[in-house]
Design an enzyme around this catalytic site. Sequence first.
Site, short mmCIF file in Angstrom:
data_model
loop_
_atom_site.label_atom_id
_atom_site.label_comp_id
_atom_site.label_asym_id
_atom_site.label_seq_id
_atom_site.Cartn_x
_atom_site.Cartn_y
_atom_site.Cartn_z
N SER A 84 0.85 -1.20 0.00
CA SER A 84 0.00 0.00 0.00
C SER A 84 0.88 1.25 0.00
O SER A 84 2.10 1.15 -0.06
CB SER A 84 -0.96 -0.02 1.18
OG SER A 84 -0.23 0.01 2.37
N GLU A 118 0.11 10.95 -10.75
CA GLU A 118 -1.01 10.23 -11.35
C GLU A 118 -2.26 10.38 -10.50
O GLU A 118 -2.16 10.50 -9.29
CB GLU A 118 -0.64 8.73 -11.43
CG GLU A 118 0.71 8.49 -12.08
CD GLU A 118 1.28 7.09 -11.79
OE1 GLU A 118 0.54 6.22 -11.31
OE2 GLU A 118 2.48 6.90 -12.05
N LYS A 120 -5.16 9.22 -8.25
CA LYS A 120 -5.33 8.02 -7.44
C LYS A 120 -6.75 7.53 -7.65
O LYS A 120 -7.71 8.11 -7.15
CB LYS A 120 -5.08 8.30 -5.95
CG LYS A 120 -5.11 7.04 -5.11
CD LYS A 120 -4.61 7.29 -3.70
CE LYS A 120 -4.33 5.99 -2.96
NZ LYS A 120 -5.43 5.04 -2.94
N ASP A 122 -10.12 5.54 -7.41
CA ASP A 122 -10.82 4.94 -6.28
C ASP A 122 -11.61 3.73 -6.77
O ASP A 122 -12.80 3.80 -7.03
CB ASP A 122 -11.75 5.98 -5.65
CG ASP A 122 -12.15 5.59 -4.25
OD1 ASP A 122 -11.59 4.60 -3.73
OD2 ASP A 122 -13.03 6.26 -3.68
N TYR A 232 -1.25 1.30 -13.81
CA TYR A 232 -0.34 2.32 -13.27
C TYR A 232 1.02 1.79 -12.84
O TYR A 232 1.83 2.53 -12.31
CB TYR A 232 -0.99 3.05 -12.09
CG TYR A 232 -1.53 2.13 -11.02
CD1 TYR A 232 -0.68 1.34 -10.25
CD2 TYR A 232 -2.90 2.04 -10.78
CE1 TYR A 232 -1.17 0.49 -9.27
CE2 TYR A 232 -3.41 1.20 -9.80
CZ TYR A 232 -2.53 0.42 -9.05
OH TYR A 232 -3.02 -0.42 -8.09
N LYS A 296 5.12 9.51 -7.43
CA LYS A 296 6.12 8.44 -7.45
C LYS A 296 7.46 8.99 -7.92
O LYS A 296 7.51 9.71 -8.91
CB LYS A 296 5.69 7.33 -8.43
CG LYS A 296 4.37 6.68 -8.07
CD LYS A 296 3.91 5.70 -9.14
CE LYS A 296 2.55 5.14 -8.77
NZ LYS A 296 1.93 4.37 -9.86
N LYS A 320 -3.80 12.71 -0.60
CA LYS A 320 -5.25 12.52 -0.65
C LYS A 320 -5.99 13.85 -0.67
O LYS A 320 -5.48 14.85 -0.18
CB LYS A 320 -5.70 11.73 0.58
CG LYS A 320 -5.21 10.28 0.62
CD LYS A 320 -6.19 9.38 -0.09
CE LYS A 320 -6.11 7.94 0.36
NZ LYS A 320 -6.81 7.65 1.59
N CYS A 414 -45.38 31.51 3.79
CA CYS A 414 -44.07 31.83 3.24
C CYS A 414 -43.24 32.63 4.25
O CYS A 414 -43.73 33.62 4.79
CB CYS A 414 -44.23 32.62 1.95
SG CYS A 414 -42.67 33.26 1.33
N CYS A 417 -42.81 36.44 2.54
CA CYS A 417 -43.90 37.38 2.31
C CYS A 417 -45.16 37.02 3.08
O CYS A 417 -46.12 37.78 3.08
CB CYS A 417 -44.21 37.49 0.82
SG CYS A 417 -45.01 36.03 0.17
N CYS A 432 -44.47 29.16 -2.70
CA CYS A 432 -45.10 30.43 -2.38
C CYS A 432 -45.79 30.91 -3.65
O CYS A 432 -45.15 31.04 -4.69
CB CYS A 432 -44.05 31.45 -1.94
SG CYS A 432 -44.78 33.09 -1.75
N CYS A 437 -42.69 37.47 -4.65
CA CYS A 437 -41.94 37.16 -3.44
C CYS A 437 -40.42 37.11 -3.64
O CYS A 437 -39.70 37.93 -3.10
CB CYS A 437 -42.46 35.87 -2.85
SG CYS A 437 -41.60 35.36 -1.38
S1 IVH Z 1 0.77 2.60 -7.19
C1 IVH Z 1 3.20 0.51 -3.89
N1 IVH Z 1 -0.73 4.21 -8.56
O1 IVH Z 1 -4.05 2.88 -4.31
C2 IVH Z 1 2.47 1.34 -4.84
N2 IVH Z 1 -1.75 2.93 -6.85
O2 IVH Z 1 -3.31 2.63 -1.35
C3 IVH Z 1 1.51 0.58 -5.62
N3 IVH Z 1 -4.17 3.27 -6.64
O3 IVH Z 1 -3.80 -0.54 -3.91
C4 IVH Z 1 0.35 1.33 -6.04
N4 IVH Z 1 -4.37 4.73 -8.26
O4 IVH Z 1 -5.19 0.23 -5.81
C5 IVH Z 1 -0.69 3.32 -7.56
N5 IVH Z 1 -1.95 5.68 -9.88
C6 IVH Z 1 -1.91 4.78 -8.89
C7 IVH Z 1 -3.06 4.39 -8.18
C8 IVH Z 1 -2.94 3.46 -7.15
C9 IVH Z 1 -5.00 4.05 -7.33
C10 IVH Z 1 -4.57 2.40 -5.52
C11 IVH Z 1 -4.06 1.01 -5.67
C12 IVH Z 1 -3.39 0.68 -4.39
C13 IVH Z 1 -3.83 1.77 -3.49
C14 IVH Z 1 -2.76 2.10 -2.49
#
Ligand code: IVH
Length: 674
Positions: A84, A118, A120, A122, A232, A296, A320, A414, A417, A432, A437
Amino acid sequence: MAVPPEVLDRIKRLREEINYHNYLYYVLDQPEISDEEYDALMHELKELEEKYPETVTPDSPTQRVGAPPSEKFATVEHSVPMLSIDDAFTDAEVRDFDRRIKRLLGMDSDADMEYSVEPKMDGLAVELVYENGVFMLGSTRGDGYRGEDVTANLRTIRSIPLRLIERKVKAPARLEARGEVFMNKDDFARLNEMRERNGEPPFANPRNAAAGSLRQLDPNVTASRPLDVFFYGIGLVEGHTFSTQWEILHTLKAWGLKVNPKIEKVKNIEGAIRYHRRMAQIRPQLPYEIDGIVIKVNSLEFQERLGTKARSPRWVLAYKFEAAQAITRILDIVLSVGRTGAVTPVAVMEPVRVGGVTVSRATLHNEDEIRKKDIRIGDWVIVRRAGDVIPEVVKPLKERRNGTEKRFVMPATCPVCGSKLVKKPGEAVWRCPNPDCFPRLVRQITHFASKNAMDIDGLGEKVAEQLVSAGLVRNIADIYDLRLSDLLSLERFAEKSAQNLLDAIEASKKTTLPRFIYALGIRHVGEVTAQLLASHFRSIEKLAKASEEQLEQIEGIGPEVASSIVAWFKDQKNRELLSRLLGSGIQFTDLKAEKERPLEGKTFLFTGALSSMTRAEAGDKVKALGGRVATAVGRRVDYVVAGENPGSKYRKAQELGLNIIGENEFLKLIEEEA
Ligand code: IVH
């Protein structure tokens, strides 16, 4: 140093809670709390463990990436763990990350470090294995070490190539491509609509919908769901070498794997911070959900040298966005009147930060909605910035009630008014029926704020409409109760513009009596009449007590104007308004500073018949305002007022090239409604 028992207790509680929510989220796909609430628990635990490292055990939720896969699918071992990423929420934390990296690499602290930035996504992380260009195996992240075999389901996603394209770059012997499976916001809404029509429970958000759709035992179900993917990164690669993250992204793209087009390369951390701001801004317009950006280190050599901690690499950071949901309390429910007369209940809340702005109001839509969600005054509630603009109450936290909460009752009339509200059969909205009004209130506000009245810069028609629609202003006195958080909850208001308006409102409190009288918007009381009244009475209290007879004694004030003034000050609503206005700190500067005789030095000549008054009356008005009346045409005449059938004076005035005006223009000049 011994660990205090209450800390040990808290750590134990946090672990149990997090494990439970992991199970709900990862195994059942049925989370009970928001990501933000989960993050907060995790954050607290991490902090405690960092402070007391001796408490860390191998089974702590901080020591693994997710939860075990559910039993339904075959298990896939990841050859390189899917770790993560550490989170950051402020510019300062991001700059710390940059400094730490450079220190670890032995670089100068103000050297530039290049990053790949990049969105992130969801969604949920997946790994796809391509052998000699052919898609062989696909899995979810699972606990980071072992995931579920969802190959058959991934094959149903159209954007996933079953064979890599080799026109530009030859496919490697083995490629483990990593990416995020997600669902577009629109597709999510449509899917939920369909589910509700079929009596199925809707998904809470696009991420859950994507996860639920991918983790289907029957690939036919997955195939019917609108899933997509962005790649990614990579795990293990054999038969190809890369030197930067940027090169990885572009090579994945060349192989036909979908890469987010919004990726960028920046030359230092400030560029990454700017990218974060830009993405936050366009976030509502993106077709998919992102919850931040990923920063990164671009060079893979640096990445390798930096290495990995227990659960996350040192070369990557997630910056975030601030939570789009928050918890706060409803202090009151007020009503707003809209352009179409729709009367909408609005929750007044304790100010809370949501999605990067402070909000204190949220629409409750209508009476039925309040009843359906069972929202009460005094409730703790979850608020969300829907579409990241208008705040909305998601639901009350009923377990936090203590019995003092009050149910909302829709009034019959109302709030602006006083007209009796009406509701069409089958509609949820009360309206109203008075067509005057909303526009009338907007006009009152803009008049009050206008240049020659209270002179509140920035309070024009657009803003007045917004304030009324949001229920923030229901009469002119409400203007002085506005707070920063109120304005920030409106569209198009940022910290700076909101503060500017508040400053202008504050500055308007220093005014003059004539301006204030004019600002009240009493019928027939224009600027000139306001001036007359101010110089005669010299205080608003005295004016408020004046009788029609007293008023009529003033030169230039006739019975109609007098009766309108008396009627205004007699009205109980206006009295309250006045006392609130004065109570808000309005101060009158010296009268003499203001011009009391606006027509001083100006000479008028009348010719022809006027329709609203006799020529003698018109002359009296001019004199009352300090002007003079000429009887013969001459160069010293400033205004020739031409009525019906003007005589020879008119021709003469034309010959001399004098300024000839009509009756309407004259009335405007002496500030009586034309
Ligand atoms: S790189 C060790 N790039 O975020 C790094 N992750 O909390 C590997 N995610 O499980 C992840 N967009 O599912 C990377 N452009 C992005 C991402 C990304 C979404 C998610 C991914 C990962 C989680 C990490």
